[in-house]
Scaffold this motif. Structure first.
Motif, PDB file in Angstrom:
ATOM      1  N   VAL A 132       0.867  -1.180   0.000  1.00 24.97           N
ATOM      2  CA  VAL A 132       0.000   0.000   0.000  1.00 24.97           C
ATOM      3  C   VAL A 132       0.904   1.231   0.000  1.00 24.97           C
ATOM      4  O   VAL A 132       1.770   1.351   0.859  1.00 24.97           O
ATOM      5  N   PRO A 133       0.746   2.108  -0.991  1.00 20.13           N
ATOM      6  CA  PRO A 133       1.620   3.276  -1.048  1.00 20.13           C
ATOM      7  C   PRO A 133       1.328   4.234   0.106  1.00 20.13           C
ATOM      8  O   PRO A 133       0.217   4.247   0.645  1.00 20.13           O
ATOM      9  N   GLY A 134       2.312   5.007   0.479  1.00 17.53           N
ATOM     10  CA  GLY A 134       2.069   6.096   1.420  1.00 17.53           C
ATOM     11  C   GLY A 134       1.657   7.325   0.631  1.00 17.53           C
ATOM     12  O   GLY A 134       1.462   7.277  -0.579  1.00 17.53           O
ATOM     13  N   GLY A 135       1.482   8.427   1.338  1.00 19.18           N
ATOM     14  CA  GLY A 135       1.242   9.709   0.672  1.00 19.18           C
ATOM     15  C   GLY A 135      -0.051   9.770  -0.094  1.00 19.18           C
ATOM     16  O   GLY A 135      -1.042   9.145   0.291  1.00 19.18           O
ATOM     17  N   LYS A 136      -0.036  10.469  -1.247  1.00 20.33           N
ATOM     18  CA  LYS A 136      -1.283  10.823  -1.917  1.00 20.33           C
ATOM     19  C   LYS A 136      -2.042   9.622  -2.478  1.00 20.33           C
ATOM     20  O   LYS A 136      -3.247   9.687  -2.680  1.00 20.33           O
ATOM     21  N   ALA A 137      -1.366   8.528  -2.725  1.00 16.97           N
ATOM     22  CA  ALA A 137      -2.057   7.376  -3.318  1.00 16.97           C
ATOM     23  C   ALA A 137      -2.399   6.310  -2.269  1.00 16.97           C
ATOM     24  O   ALA A 137      -2.618   5.154  -2.591  1.00 16.97           O
ATOM     25  N   SER A 238      -3.759   5.752 -14.519  1.00 16.17           N
ATOM     26  CA  SER A 238      -5.148   5.381 -14.761  1.00 16.17           C
ATOM     27  C   SER A 238      -5.712   6.060 -16.010  1.00 16.17           C
ATOM     28  O   SER A 238      -5.201   7.078 -16.470  1.00 16.17           O
ATOM     29  N   GLU A 239      -6.762   5.480 -16.567  1.00 15.80           N
ATOM     30  CA  GLU A 239      -7.372   6.068 -17.765  1.00 15.80           C
ATOM     31  C   GLU A 239      -8.851   5.702 -17.874  1.00 15.80           C
ATOM     32  O   GLU A 239      -9.280   4.658 -17.388  1.00 15.80           O
ATOM     33  N   VAL A 240      -9.610   6.606 -18.504  1.00 18.46           N
ATOM     34  CA  VAL A 240     -11.018   6.318 -18.791  1.00 18.46           C
ATOM     35  C   VAL A 240     -11.309   6.653 -20.245  1.00 18.46           C
ATOM     36  O   VAL A 240     -10.726   7.586 -20.807  1.00 18.46           O
ATOM     37  N   HIS A 263      -6.862  12.046 -10.648  1.00 21.33           N
ATOM     38  CA  HIS A 263      -5.960  11.067 -10.030  1.00 21.33           C
ATOM     39  C   HIS A 263      -4.509  11.489 -10.124  1.00 21.33           C
ATOM     40  O   HIS A 263      -3.713  11.238  -9.220  1.00 21.33           O
ATOM     41  N   ASP A 264      -4.160  12.084 -11.265  1.00 23.80           N
ATOM     42  CA  ASP A 264      -2.748  12.152 -11.598  1.00 23.80           C
ATOM     43  C   ASP A 264      -2.577  13.057 -12.819  1.00 23.80           C
ATOM     44  O   ASP A 264      -3.404  13.032 -13.723  1.00 23.80           O
TER      45      ASP A 264
ATOM     46  N   GLY B 417     -10.233  12.288  -0.645  1.00 19.97           N
ATOM     47  CA  GLY B 417      -9.794  13.557  -1.212  1.00 19.97           C
ATOM     48  C   GLY B 417      -9.981  13.642  -2.714  1.00 19.97           C
ATOM     49  O   GLY B 417      -9.307  14.405  -3.399  1.00 19.97           O
ATOM     50  N   LEU B 418     -10.903  12.846  -3.227  1.00 23.38           N
ATOM     51  CA  LEU B 418     -11.162  12.848  -4.663  1.00 23.38           C
ATOM     52  C   LEU B 418     -12.573  13.384  -4.912  1.00 23.38           C
ATOM     53  O   LEU B 418     -13.518  12.641  -5.184  1.00 23.38           O
ATOM     54  N   ALA B 419     -12.694  14.702  -4.808  1.00 24.39           N
ATOM     55  CA  ALA B 419     -14.004  15.349  -4.919  1.00 24.39           C
ATOM     56  C   ALA B 419     -14.614  15.139  -6.303  1.00 24.39           C
ATOM     57  O   ALA B 419     -15.838  15.102  -6.452  1.00 24.39           O
ATOM     58  N   GLY B 420     -13.753  15.006  -7.307  1.00 19.79           N
ATOM     59  CA  GLY B 420     -14.254  14.797  -8.664  1.00 19.79           C
ATOM     60  C   GLY B 420     -14.958  13.452  -8.787  1.00 19.79           C
ATOM     61  O   GLY B 420     -15.945  13.314  -9.517  1.00 19.79           O
ATOM     62  N   HIS B 421     -14.453  12.457  -8.069  1.00 17.85           N
ATOM     63  CA  HIS B 421     -15.116  11.158  -8.034  1.00 17.85           C
ATOM     64  C   HIS B 421     -16.510  11.314  -7.420  1.00 17.85           C
ATOM     65  O   HIS B 421     -17.502  10.832  -7.961  1.00 17.85           O
TER      66      HIS B 421
END
Lengths: 431, 431
Positions: A132-137, A238-240, A263-264, B417-421
């Motif tokens: 599990v990443p730390g920080g924002k992700a 990520s992508e949509v 996301h990024d 923290g993903l308000a767009g989601h």
């Protein structure tokens, strides 16, 4: 502002091919650093992990035991997370669980026409590591998406590692780990955590597979330990891809495109529509919504640098493009999504119709949000129970059935120059 | 002579652990060479592949088209292979086909209690590359074991690459390719062939996944292109573990151990038995059979350097050892193999009873002979139809069901923290 393409343009194919081959990530060359860290942890175990954790995460500990998250810390985290969030995580956990339970493969055993018994038997991997990443992700939803399928598969020991730079740890992540049934949690990260999971240390028993996203160091480490342990896919940004007919609310689609973009900076949102008017309306809605989006800086950069709007003559023309993009997330915001679904060849997950925003799948849909990125849906699938089980094949001959098929094995053994193979059959047939 | 261990020995655990951790392969560091070859092929395409083929395989060609195996060559190969071998290959093909057909996963689609529709949809990978080694490991059975499951899965294009050093090509391999339904064959090998398959060249359209065994260069190349395309496991040297009670013919078991050993000096054959007498009898039978085995030099070296005979108090004591070894091939040459099977946790394939020599599984059993080596049965499975399909997950909400689960998605989006989601859901619920 995203680029705009139209299949009517003379240079469409060239520009579309560019879009497909465009690199969104600069892959850092960290392979040598990672190799050294892996070797060091393999040799020095706990001591090496402690050194790297002090250096990279600014977190000093006298022993690895100190870096294990305690029961009391988990309890405290559960109390620190608002009830509303715990309830939502529980709903997500339950929905992921019941969907993934349907993925359990079934054992098979049968006797064929000549009397040979064949079979497949599935067993759970005994121990799995979850990065599990730390920080924002550091997302609690990702903990659920990785740990719950393992639990459903029957994995007995799930070891979570999560870096806590300067000691910070997201209580939501601990709460999700508790809800998902994670067995052990260590405050370590980076290549050193991957090494500890793969090789084991004095404190951490080795696991057989490592899953979960991470930065360039984690990805390089996973690639290097592949073989010693199993790994999941190497996740990219990520992508949509949203496929839409004219009858859509531009604000809904703009919100979906921005949900991905936030996301990024290197996330990618693409709209394909057969309506140039809708395309323009969505473009305007994106600009409008960006003004009030908290993560506007990130989402705006992603949309500007990697966003794309593609206008086609009709939706049939869209589908080959959809399959070439092979998106991680595909929304079919059209009147008849079932008809288009039949033409989808490569996509990680499909969100059907106008009322299924991708974000539902990120959290509470029940399906997994760990999905193939960067066009890898051409050859791989999202995370599932299958990633946490393995199959043993079973073969059983009787003296009679060996007599039926054995002679052909002898012929092939001899033909391949493997007389010992032939002999191991012949000796049983008195040949 | 193989080493002999007994669980009665005071140092058993130490010696068993050494046996487990012993490296059988020296991994050549060819990574830099391979990186350069991959880059070169990516940039220069056909021309680069032609250069490397001339250099490494001493095979000059003016164009890649010249390196494609023609219909006439395949026809000639079919004629060159004895009818008996063609018949055996056909039997093998048919048996592999019918067993693997049972592995096809089924699509799933259902509506849950709150009205959300979920599903999984399986599709075949469109194009797959099949690496076939040249020289001593160029086996027709391997062609069948890799190509037939792809065909069963519905893969439309199967591209085989096989190096032909000095122009030599095994007609059996071409015959197997024909029987298995391979679409295109090129006389190329090494990292350059992997690169051609992964990136494509002017002549060879790229594939989405590459399977098949190869040398250190091929393995390193596959590891590097992983992500651009899918790959199968990285195969290590082969191994067999025979579990036997006292009631066995020592000659049968010796033949099985040697069948494995003749593959490679670094192959490994292990016998576990609760009978010290049988252990000695098998050891003697191995020495006796070695005298008449054509590949005695290879098999003898393997048995001497990596063979092991382990005597246990009883068969129950054997099973935890079996699971720690996690062998590629496991023979249960005992009176009641079904009882032991229930205790098998990790093994690539199990051969049940006294009349199922492993070699049957190599050729005509029907199950796959591409199996996890080097203890990787702890986390991975043999090759199957699942390796040639991918799953797309499906999610479909109605306005009503979105109202049921959407609010929890909004809570989690905000919490992460993903308000767009959150917004992409809220906008549809008028929240």
């Amino acid at each position: 502002m995203a680029i705009r393409l139209s299949t009517l343009d003379a240079d469409f194919e060239t520009r579309f091919a560019e879009l497909l081959s465009g690199k969104r990530e600069v892959s850092e060359d960290v392979d040598h650093v990672v190799r050294d860290i892996l070797e060091d942890v393999r040799k020095r175990g706990d001591a090496a992990v402690l050194d790297y954790t002090a250096r990279f995460d600014r977190l000093s500990a006298a022993s690895m035991a100190e870096l294990r998250v305690t029961e009391a810390e988990i309890e405290a985290a559960m109390k620190a997370v608002p009830q509303e969030v715990l309830d939502a995580l529980s709903l997500a956990r339950d929905r992921i669980e019941s969907h993934h339970a349907r993925q359990m493969p079934k054992d098979d055993r049968y006797t064929d026409a000549v009397g040979v018994e064949l079979g497949s038997r599935w067993t759970a991997i005994e121990a799995v590591g979850l990065y599990v990443p730390g920080g924002k992700a550091s997302y609690p939803s990702s903990v659920l998406m990785n740990a719950v399928p393992a639990k459903v598969a029957g994995v007995e020991r799930i070891v979570m590692v999560v870096p806590s730079p300067d000691g910070d740890l997201n209580p939501q992540v601990l709460a999700a780990a508790r809800l998902a049934g994670v067995s052990e949690i260590y405050r370590i990260g980076g290549a050193q955590a991957v090494a500890a999971l793969a090789f084991g240390t004095e404190t951490i028993a080795p696991v057989s597979k490592i899953v979960g996203p991470g930065n360039a160091f984690v990805a390089a480490a996973k690639r290097r330990v592949f073989g010693t342990v199993g790994i999941d896919m190497i996740a990219g940004p990520s992508e949509v891809l949203v496929v839409a007919d004219a009858e859509n609310d531009p604000d809904w689609l703009a919100a979906d495109l921005l949900a991905q973009a936030e996301h990024d900076e290197v996330a990618q949102s693409i709209l394909i529509t057969d309506s140039a008017d809708l395309a323009s309306a969505v473009e305007q809605a994106v600009e409008r919504q960006l003004k009030t989006l908290p993560k506007a800086a990130i989402a705006g950069a992603s949309w500007r640098d990697f966003g794309a709007v593609i206008v086609t003559r009709d939706l049939d023309e869209a589908m080959p493009l959809v399959n070439r993009i092979a998106a991680e997330h595909l929304e079919l915001a059209v009147a008849d999504p079932e008809a288009l679904l039949l033409k989808v060849r490569s996509a990680g997950a499909v969100f059907m119709g106008r009322h299924t925003p991708e974000a539902v799948g990120d959290y509470v849909g029940g399906s997994n949000h760990v999905l193939p990125t960067a066009r890898s849906a051409r050859f791989s699938s999202g995370l599932s129970v299958l990633d946490f089980v393995k199959r043993t094949s079973i073969l059983k001959c009787t003296p009679q059935s060996l007599r039926e098929i054995g002679p052909a094995a002898i012929v092939l053994g001899e033909a391949e120059g493997l007389a010992g193979h032939a002999r191991s059959v012949a000796v049983r047939l008195n040949l």
